[in-house]
Design an enzyme around this catalytic site. Structure first.
Site, short mmCIF file in Angstrom:
data_model
loop_
_atom_site.label_atom_id
_atom_site.label_comp_id
_atom_site.label_asym_id
_atom_site.label_seq_id
_atom_site.Cartn_x
_atom_site.Cartn_y
_atom_site.Cartn_z
N ALA A 251 29.69 36.12 51.14
CA ALA A 251 29.84 36.60 49.77
C ALA A 251 30.63 35.58 48.96
O ALA A 251 31.42 34.80 49.51
CB ALA A 251 30.56 37.96 49.73
N ALA A 253 32.94 35.69 45.39
CA ALA A 253 33.52 36.53 44.34
C ALA A 253 34.17 35.65 43.28
O ALA A 253 34.03 34.42 43.29
CB ALA A 253 34.53 37.49 44.96
N ASP A 406 42.41 47.55 42.07
CA ASP A 406 41.19 46.75 41.94
C ASP A 406 40.07 47.36 42.79
O ASP A 406 39.38 46.66 43.53
CB ASP A 406 41.46 45.31 42.37
CG ASP A 406 40.38 44.35 41.89
OD1 ASP A 406 39.66 44.70 40.93
OD2 ASP A 406 40.24 43.27 42.47
#
Length: 582
Positions: A251, A253, A406
């Site tokens: 991933a 981000a 978050d």
């Protein structure tokens, strides 16, 4: 002739000429300030690198001068004397007052003044950043107005088909995602918040914006590996491979990239998050601009309204949390603390293990979690787990005194065993005991309809109103806002927006006539709760945050204040409304 024409132009348009001259002078001054800053940095860095070499050279010259001429050099003397071919040369010694002073630097821990000093010395870079933001977002804003506002007025009796509207929404969302990605981490985070608001963003745009959570354009793997080797003290890739096997990216981000690997010595599967290069400079500049915006709004509001200036402090809480996300050792400390606190309270949540030996300021290594994002789970699973999530949030807010702020889709997982899992503890905030008790009291009074205590006591205790303010006139106005704008509209923001429009006069009166302000930590509370609420709405369009908060609010209120604080009739009225299970 050209000179005469220019002189005539100046006489005819003196104000325009003066404005151009002022702009040119300002630009020239800004350029000089930034060049001086760059020069100071270069001088200081060169001085630091050559300090040892200079010291050795200086010592040699001192000894040579003393031995060659018989001159004694006083340690308190500020000059070196050296005689060459009968000529004495005088040279000033480097001292603290003559050594180059260090230029402004970005702090490791958030410091608004230090960040402001750093970027104030770089006005050209700041101006370029503002130009970049304007250049990226202005065309998108104009395109939106053109396609969705003006087009409706110009088309008249021939409205566009649903397919055309969906296609346009998808194009606009793709353009917005690309622009936010180019603008960097602060803007990516804004997109992440929009990506889980199905009540604010059209469904066709949600999927596009959700790519910002874990599908941001990655930096090359070699760049990430270079950061990893540097942080773990590995001199080569082979040394790194002695620690991990099967290292591959899974991933990307806004602030970092996540890699899956296996620890060679133990066989444990881990997630390694590696920070992108130059994140501190990029994020701090946007936070500096955000703080500047807050100060500007405060200055305007102070002149035009009776408000106590709060925008700068409100935004600073968000800025502080966002800046501290860059320190992965701080994130690891948060994660370990929450793991301990949740286990102590037997909360139904999974917190991954932290491998501290492989964690540094720019790298964090944690247990790998197999599962899926909560937002991608079946609706029945979301309905089952959201009450758990709400209780976890309130537990953090009202009991632990620190909360995960978050909780976007990439950070809320469902494990293969069906357990809710919290990831990424970079953005967290602290709440002192006094504020926790005041918030507990405020929630109880809000849900029980005790607006007198809520306005006269809780609002002052939390900092929304001054301690010495007479709230007699304000009570009926706030009571109407809280009843019609919040409790009766639930969590559906379309309904809430309509209700708030109906009471817009009362809202304007509160903000313009009374010294109303917003406590700084509410920036992160509203962000965290809004993200959780958005995911809940994706699984249950009728989700009501007030109903979902009721069970834990009652339990916590009894623990803090005793059972006599509850107003049974009001609570029973709330409980009779349809539940999220129904």
């Amino acid at each position: 002739m050209a000179t005469l024409a220019a002189l005539r132009s100046i006489r005819r348009h003196p104000f325009s000429t003066a404005s151009i001259s002022a702009l040119a002078t300002t630009a020239a001054y800004a350029t000089l300030v930034e060049r001086e800053t760059v020069y100071r940095e270069a001088q200081y860095n060169a001085g630091t690198e050559n300090d040892q070499q200079f010291s050795s050279s200086f010592l040699f010259r001192k000894v040579a001068a003393t031995e060659g001429t018989g001159n004694s050099i006083d340690g308190k003397n500020k000059f070196n004397l050296e005689t060459v071919d009968g000529v004495t040369h005088i040279e000033r010694r480097p001292t603290a007052d003559t050594a180059p002073s260090p230029p402004p630097a970005l702090p490791r821990k958030y410091d608004a003044n230090a960040i402001a000093e750093y970027w104030s010395a770089r006005p050209v870079t700041v101006a370029r950043r503002l130009a970049d933001i304007t250049t990226e977002l202005s065309p998108l804003l104009w395109a939106y107005v053109r396609d969705f506002k003006l087009a409706n007025l110009l088309q008249g009796d021939e409205p566009r088909s649903r397919e055309e509207i969906l296609a346009l929404q998808h194009v606009h969302a793709a353009n917005l995602r690309a622009a936010l990605t180019r603008l960097g981490p602060a803007f990516v985070k804004m997109g992440q918040q929009l990506s889980i608001r199905p009540d604010l963003v059209p469904p066709a745009a949600l999927a596009e914006l959700q790519k910002l959570c874990d599908s941001v354009e990655p930096v090359p793997d070699e760049t990430a590996m270079q950061v990893l080797r540097q942080e773990l003290g590995c001199r080569s890739q082979s040394e790194l491979e002695d620690k991990f096997t099967g290292l591959h990216r899974v991933a990307a981000a806004s602030l970092g990239q996540v890699y899956q690997a296996t620890i060679k010595d133990t066989g444990e599967v881990v997630a390694i998050k590696i920070q992108r290069p130059d994140m501190m400079e990029q994020l701090s500049l946007d936070l500096f601009l955000l703080q500047t915006y807050g100060r500007t709004v405060d200055a305007i509001c102070e002149v035009l309204t009776e408000q106590i200036p709060y925008h700068e402090n409100f935004l600073e809480s968000f800025a502080m949390g966002s800046y501290m996300e860059l320190d992965y050792e701080n994130e690891a400390a948060h994660q370990l603390r929450f793991k301990e606190e949740f286990e102590k309270r037997r909360c139904k949540v999974k917190i991954p293990k932290v491998f501290e030996e492989y964690t540094t300021r720019r790298v964090i290594c944690t247990e790998w979690i197999d599962g899926m994002k909560l937002v991608d789970a079946p609706r029945e699973e979301i309905r089952r787990l959201i009450p758990v999530g709400v209780e976890l949030f309130l537990t953090q807010l009202l009991d632990i005194g620190a909360f995960h702020a978050d909780a976007h889709p990439a950070n809320l997982y469902v494990t293969n065993e069906g357990q809710l899992c919290l990831l990424d503890f970079g953005l967290c905030a602290e709440i002192d005991e006094r504020s926790r008790h005041a918030m507990t009291s405020a929630i109880v009074n809000l849900l029980s309809g005790n607006f007198n205590s809520l306005i006269a006591s809780d609002a002052k205790e939390l900092g929304f109103l001054p301690e010495d303010m007479d709230v007699t006139e304000l009570k009926p106005i706030l009571t109407k806002i809280l009843t019609e704008g919040l409790l009766e509209s639930g969590s559906n923001l379309h309904e809430r927006k309509r209700k708030l429009m109906d009471i817009s006069n009362e809202l304007n009166e509160v903000f313009f006539r009374y010294p109303f302000s917003v406590p700084p930590f509410f920036a992160l509370i509203t962000r965290g709760l809004g993200l959780l609420e958005g995911i809940a709405l994706s699984g249950d369009p009728d989700f009501d945050i007030f109903r979902a908060s009721l069970p834990y609010a009652k339990k916590r209120a009894i623990a803090v204040f005793g059972s006599n604080v509850l107003a049974p009739s009001r609570f029973m009225k709330l409980q009779r409304r349809p539940t999220i299970e129904g």
